[in-house]
Design a protein around this motif. Sequence first.
Motif: not given
Length: 380
Positions: A49-50, A52-53, A56, A63, A67, A70, A74, A169-170
Amino acid sequence: MPTGVIVVLIVTLASLALVQWRVVRRWSSRPARTAGTVAAVAAALLTVAAAVGLLAGAGRIAPDGVRWISAAGLTWLATVFYLLLTLLVLGVLWVLARLVRRFRPGFDGAPLRRVVALVGVVGAVVATLYGLVEAATPRVTHTAVSLASMPAAFGPLKVALITDIHAGPVRNRTFVQGVVDRTNAEAPDLVILGGDMIDGTVAQIGEDLAPLRGLRAPLGVFAVTGNHEYYAGDAVNWVQRWRDVGVRPLVNESVRLERGGAAITVVGVNDRKGTPPLAVDYDAAFAGVDPAGFALAVAHEPLQGREFAKRGADLQVAGHTHGGQLWPFRYIVKLQQPAVAGLEKVDGMPVYTSRGAGAWGPPVRVASPPEIAILELRAA
């Protein structure tokens, strides 16, 4: 995605596989083996998943739909960082124990290492949770800066410095709107965006910066690029996006501001890692600038202050460092940048380095709270 981060992700996955193979599967208790396996699988999924972030943030994945993935991945990276610090401490203790056993053959350092390991694991989780809370809301900081070269007739100048939001991303439009609202509440005379506003492309997250249109400052809202505007290969479009939302980019250029019969000059340059047509050019930025007048220099990195100092600037504002973001990174940042956070000097010139409003990578900050910096410039 930075090479160093790729290495960390690969090492993390390899370490999890090794722990599962050499440790967890040998446990005698079946419930313990099951719990250990579930934990290892969950950690592996968070590591993916990190990635993926980070993809993004590099503009490789839109994103909006990922999100939450991510954010989880992250955030896990922050925990991994502190777990790696724990492993480093354990490695040092193991070496020390081997040395002590040369003189005391019966010495057993294992109990101490077990305690350190437990403290390290708990500490990594606690630090991450604390850092999530600390990073959630940027605080407004006030710094008075007295400068002998500031023209008294211009009057006190309240500058709002916003850097390193890292929307993408976030962080999204809601976060940016919160930054705008808190900035406007301070009623600044001048707003400066110091780069790294985003992670991604205009097509993917351009609307996340729409709230910048609401920034209010009688002397204007100006921006320079940071290194992250270039990472997704979309810097030219980001500069245009700033124009679209009412922000004036300073692309190796200056602008003269007048008030009270006096004037100052704001000089902005692109990030030093910028590429054509947005490469850095200090000489172009200072072309036509009165060397006897007051010059407020704007660039993403405090390191660029060395070039400003050569050209007689009176003050630089910058970002980039995040104040280290995750303790003890600030001590590593200090090896690369001449200033880390707050008001310092670079080659004799005052530089204010903002810790930034957002966060890159993990939405986590430990001992480096996010800020919207309000500088109150006055004649000494």
